[in-house]
Design a protein around this motif. Sequence first.
Motif, PDB file in Angstrom:
ATOM      1  N   VAL A  49       1.110  -1.178   0.030  1.00 49.96           N
ATOM      2  CA  VAL A  49      -0.014   0.285  -0.064  1.00 49.96           C
ATOM      3  C   VAL A  49       0.918   1.330   0.082  1.00 49.96           C
ATOM      4  CG1 VAL A  49      -2.030  -1.201   0.810  1.00 49.96           C
ATOM      5  CG2 VAL A  49      -0.026   0.078   2.402  1.00 49.96           C
ATOM      6  N   SER A  50       0.322   2.375  -0.425  1.00 48.55           N
ATOM      7  CA  SER A  50       1.016   3.781  -0.247  1.00 48.55           C
ATOM      8  C   SER A  50      -0.230   4.803   0.000  1.00 48.55           C
ATOM      9  CB  SER A  50       1.796   3.784  -1.762  1.00 48.55           C
ATOM     10  OG  SER A  50       0.672   3.949  -2.693  1.00 48.55           O
ATOM     11  N   ARG A  51       0.220   5.620   0.484  1.00 48.75           N
ATOM     12  CA  ARG A  51      -0.661   6.901   0.770  1.00 48.75           C
ATOM     13  C   ARG A  51      -0.077   8.246   0.500  1.00 48.75           C
ATOM     14  NH1 ARG A  51      -4.463   7.849   5.498  1.00 48.75           N
ATOM     15  NH2 ARG A  51      -5.942   9.202   4.463  1.00 48.75           N
ATOM     16  N   SER A  52       0.309   8.594  -0.687  1.00 50.80           N
ATOM     17  CA  SER A  52       0.936   9.978  -0.719  1.00 50.80           C
ATOM     18  C   SER A  52      -0.323  11.104  -0.426  1.00 50.80           C
ATOM     19  CB  SER A  52       1.406   9.953  -2.296  1.00 50.80           C
ATOM     20  OG  SER A  52       0.632   9.621  -3.206  1.00 50.80           O
ATOM     21  N   LYS A  53      -1.190  10.977  -0.956  1.00 50.93           N
ATOM     22  CA  LYS A  53      -2.316  11.788  -0.724  1.00 50.93           C
ATOM     23  C   LYS A  53      -3.199  11.287   0.323  1.00 50.93           C
ATOM     24  CE  LYS A  53      -2.222  14.145  -5.200  1.00 50.93           C
ATOM     25  NZ  LYS A  53      -2.922  14.439  -6.240  1.00 50.93           N
ATOM     26  N   THR A  54      -3.825  12.266   1.260  1.00 50.07           N
ATOM     27  CA  THR A  54      -4.936  11.760   2.084  1.00 50.07           C
ATOM     28  C   THR A  54      -5.848  10.958   1.425  1.00 50.07           C
ATOM     29  OG1 THR A  54      -4.261  13.742   3.642  1.00 50.07           O
ATOM     30  CG2 THR A  54      -6.307  12.849   3.802  1.00 50.07           C
ATOM     31  N   GLU A  55      -6.504  11.410   0.415  1.00 45.43           N
ATOM     32  CA  GLU A  55      -7.801  11.218  -0.108  1.00 45.43           C
ATOM     33  C   GLU A  55      -7.742   9.696  -0.705  1.00 45.43           C
ATOM     34  OE1 GLU A  55      -6.302  13.817  -0.856  1.00 45.43           O
ATOM     35  OE2 GLU A  55      -6.548  14.273  -3.157  1.00 45.43           O
ATOM     36  N   ASN A  56      -6.465   9.402  -1.261  1.00 46.26           N
ATOM     37  CA  ASN A  56      -6.227   7.909  -1.883  1.00 46.26           C
ATOM     38  C   ASN A  56      -5.571   6.972  -1.145  1.00 46.26           C
ATOM     39  OD1 ASN A  56      -7.383   9.043  -4.224  1.00 46.26           O
ATOM     40  ND2 ASN A  56      -5.696  10.166  -4.938  1.00 46.26           N
ATOM     41  N   PHE A  57      -5.857   5.751  -1.381  1.00 48.76           N
ATOM     42  CA  PHE A  57      -5.068   4.625  -0.673  1.00 48.76           C
ATOM     43  C   PHE A  57      -5.083   3.346  -1.410  1.00 48.76           C
ATOM     44  CE2 PHE A  57      -3.038   2.716   2.768  1.00 48.76           C
ATOM     45  CZ  PHE A  57      -3.763   1.864   3.494  1.00 48.76           C
ATOM     46  N   PRO A  58      -4.180   3.365  -2.517  1.00 50.44           N
ATOM     47  CA  PRO A  58      -4.265   2.194  -3.298  1.00 50.44           C
ATOM     48  C   PRO A  58      -3.715   0.918  -3.034  1.00 50.44           C
ATOM     49  CG  PRO A  58      -2.500   3.885  -3.998  1.00 50.44           C
ATOM     50  CD  PRO A  58      -3.296   4.580  -2.765  1.00 50.44           C
ATOM     51  N   LEU A  59      -4.247  -0.154  -3.128  1.00 49.75           N
ATOM     52  CA  LEU A  59      -3.820  -1.483  -2.716  1.00 49.75           C
ATOM     53  C   LEU A  59      -3.387  -2.310  -4.027  1.00 49.75           C
ATOM     54  CD1 LEU A  59      -3.659  -3.721  -0.213  1.00 49.75           C
ATOM     55  CD2 LEU A  59      -5.641  -4.414  -1.338  1.00 49.75           C
ATOM     56  N   THR A  60      -1.866  -2.640  -3.829  1.00 48.34           N
ATOM     57  CA  THR A  60      -1.504  -3.308  -4.806  1.00 48.34           C
ATOM     58  C   THR A  60      -1.126  -4.599  -4.534  1.00 48.34           C
ATOM     59  OG1 THR A  60      -0.279  -1.204  -5.913  1.00 48.34           O
ATOM     60  CG2 THR A  60       0.597  -3.352  -6.489  1.00 48.34           C
ATOM     61  N   LEU A  61      -1.518  -5.723  -5.294  1.00 50.98           N
ATOM     62  CA  LEU A  61      -0.814  -6.996  -5.342  1.00 50.98           C
ATOM     63  C   LEU A  61       0.337  -7.283  -6.379  1.00 50.98           C
ATOM     64  CD1 LEU A  61      -4.192  -6.762  -4.855  1.00 50.98           C
ATOM     65  CD2 LEU A  61      -4.344  -9.279  -5.283  1.00 50.98           C
ATOM     66  N   GLU A  62       1.340  -7.487  -5.659  1.00 50.78           N
ATOM     67  CA  GLU A  62       2.714  -7.336  -6.869  1.00 50.78           C
ATOM     68  C   GLU A  62       2.487  -8.601  -7.788  1.00 50.78           C
ATOM     69  OE1 GLU A  62       5.915  -5.068  -4.553  1.00 50.78           O
ATOM     70  OE2 GLU A  62       5.578  -6.768  -3.485  1.00 50.78           O
ATOM     71  N   SER A  63       2.360  -9.682  -7.234  1.00 50.53           N
ATOM     72  CA  SER A  63       2.231 -10.885  -8.112  1.00 50.53           C
ATOM     73  C   SER A  63       0.839 -11.783  -7.560  1.00 50.53           C
ATOM     74  CB  SER A  63       3.608 -11.817  -7.794  1.00 50.53           C
ATOM     75  OG  SER A  63       3.364 -12.709  -8.744  1.00 50.53           O
ATOM     76  N   ALA A  64      -0.148 -11.406  -8.345  1.00 49.09           N
ATOM     77  CA  ALA A  64      -1.432 -12.174  -7.957  1.00 49.09           C
ATOM     78  C   ALA A  64      -1.308 -13.711  -7.707  1.00 49.09           C
ATOM     79  CB  ALA A  64      -2.489 -11.691  -8.666  1.00 49.09           C
ATOM     80  N   THR A  65      -2.060 -14.074  -6.644  1.00 52.82           N
ATOM     81  CA  THR A  65      -1.923 -15.577  -6.727  1.00 52.82           C
ATOM     82  C   THR A  65      -3.520 -15.759  -6.380  1.00 52.82           C
ATOM     83  OG1 THR A  65      -1.957 -15.463  -4.263  1.00 52.82           O
ATOM     84  CG2 THR A  65       0.099 -15.914  -5.339  1.00 52.82           C
ATOM     85  N   ARG A  66      -3.876 -17.359  -6.660  1.00 51.84           N
ATOM     86  CA  ARG A  66      -5.489 -17.526  -6.802  1.00 51.84           C
ATOM     87  C   ARG A  66      -6.013 -17.275  -5.238  1.00 51.84           C
ATOM     88  NH1 ARG A  66      -3.454 -21.732 -10.128  1.00 51.84           N
ATOM     89  NH2 ARG A  66      -4.253 -21.448 -12.331  1.00 51.84           N
ATOM     90  N   SER A  67      -5.193 -17.612  -4.343  1.00 47.32           N
ATOM     91  CA  SER A  67      -5.359 -17.491  -2.923  1.00 47.32           C
ATOM     92  C   SER A  67      -6.061 -15.687  -2.736  1.00 47.32           C
ATOM     93  CB  SER A  67      -4.424 -17.690  -1.934  1.00 47.32           C
ATOM     94  OG  SER A  67      -3.424 -16.736  -1.944  1.00 47.32           O
ATOM     95  N   GLN A  68      -5.685 -14.958  -3.636  1.00 46.63           N
ATOM     96  CA  GLN A  68      -5.896 -13.659  -3.356  1.00 46.63           C
ATOM     97  C   GLN A  68      -7.266 -13.155  -3.922  1.00 46.63           C
ATOM     98  OE1 GLN A  68      -2.312 -11.994  -4.672  1.00 46.63           O
ATOM     99  NE2 GLN A  68      -1.937 -11.136  -2.558  1.00 46.63           N
ATOM    100  N   THR A  69      -8.173 -14.196  -4.535  1.00 43.15           N
ATOM    101  CA  THR A  69      -9.352 -14.005  -5.018  1.00 43.15           C
ATOM    102  C   THR A  69     -10.417 -13.714  -3.929  1.00 43.15           C
ATOM    103  OG1 THR A  69      -9.177 -15.649  -6.875  1.00 43.15           O
ATOM    104  CG2 THR A  69     -11.286 -15.200  -6.196  1.00 43.15           C
ATOM    105  N   SER A  70     -11.006 -12.493  -4.054  1.00 44.12           N
ATOM    106  CA  SER A  70     -11.758 -12.034  -2.884  1.00 44.12           C
ATOM    107  C   SER A  70     -12.584 -10.893  -3.151  1.00 44.12           C
ATOM    108  CB  SER A  70     -10.595 -11.726  -1.725  1.00 44.12           C
ATOM    109  OG  SER A  70     -11.444 -11.630  -0.498  1.00 44.12           O
ATOM    110  N   VAL A  71     -13.183 -10.424  -2.159  1.00 43.75           N
ATOM    111  CA  VAL A  71     -13.926  -8.990  -2.393  1.00 43.75           C
ATOM    112  C   VAL A  71     -13.017  -8.329  -1.329  1.00 43.75           C
ATOM    113  CG1 VAL A  71     -15.977  -7.754  -2.038  1.00 43.75           C
ATOM    114  CG2 VAL A  71     -16.166 -10.115  -2.835  1.00 43.75           C
TER     115      VAL A  71
END
Lengths: 115, 112
Positions: free
Chosen positions: A66-88
């Motif tokens: 994750v990163s938070r360069s601006k108060t209003e944004n909070f992106p979440l990155t999956l660097e190398s997606a795996t099947r176990s990260q299938t989710s909501v």
Amino acid sequence: DAGITQSPRYKITETGRQVTLMCHQTWSHSYMFWYRQDLGHGLRLIYYSAAADITDKGEVPDGYVVSRSKTENFPLTLESATRSQTSVYFCASSESGAAGGDTQYFGPGTRLTVL
Amino acid sequence: DAKTTQPTSMDCAEGRAANLPCNHSTISGNEYVYWYRQIHSQGPQYIIHGLKNNETNEMASLIITEDRKSSTLILPHATLRDTAVYYCIVRDGNSGNTPLVFGKGTRLSVIA
């Protein structure tokens, strides 16, 4: 009043690809959170942030950045997606300082499928 | 781990009061009781919270026992749109914005 939004709402990707989920809030809340929800586990905290440039791990942070360069944004990155990260994935935000903690407001969620 | 115990599911007739119990026998003095709900495919929604006094807002009432070891969320006139999973969460009120720890919740079905 947009509140808290997430994009994309639905995403299908393949194993090994990098994926970024976006979260944006218009309230200038200090705190932001990322949760994932899987059948049989309920919601589990991945990462949270108390302010811009301040982040902390939750219960299940492995495989996420994750990163938070601006108060209003909070992106979440999956660097190398795996099947176990299938989710909501749900993003949330809250103000700070009130006694008893503050109400968290949740976005509509992103449904991610990793093939 | 969640610090609360809730029934897995409950039914309620439309128009009647829905009373959702929660046990939090290990609650400490500075911990609040929060209730959230999640309607199918949506993000969780805040309902109400309290420390020791009963609370009421436009959505619901929260009744906390005197020993604070249990509480009841009351939806006074349940509608079909109240069908959701209801989460009772105990949270330290002196730690600022501690993340919420969700348990399995109670699946409330409002029946016409």
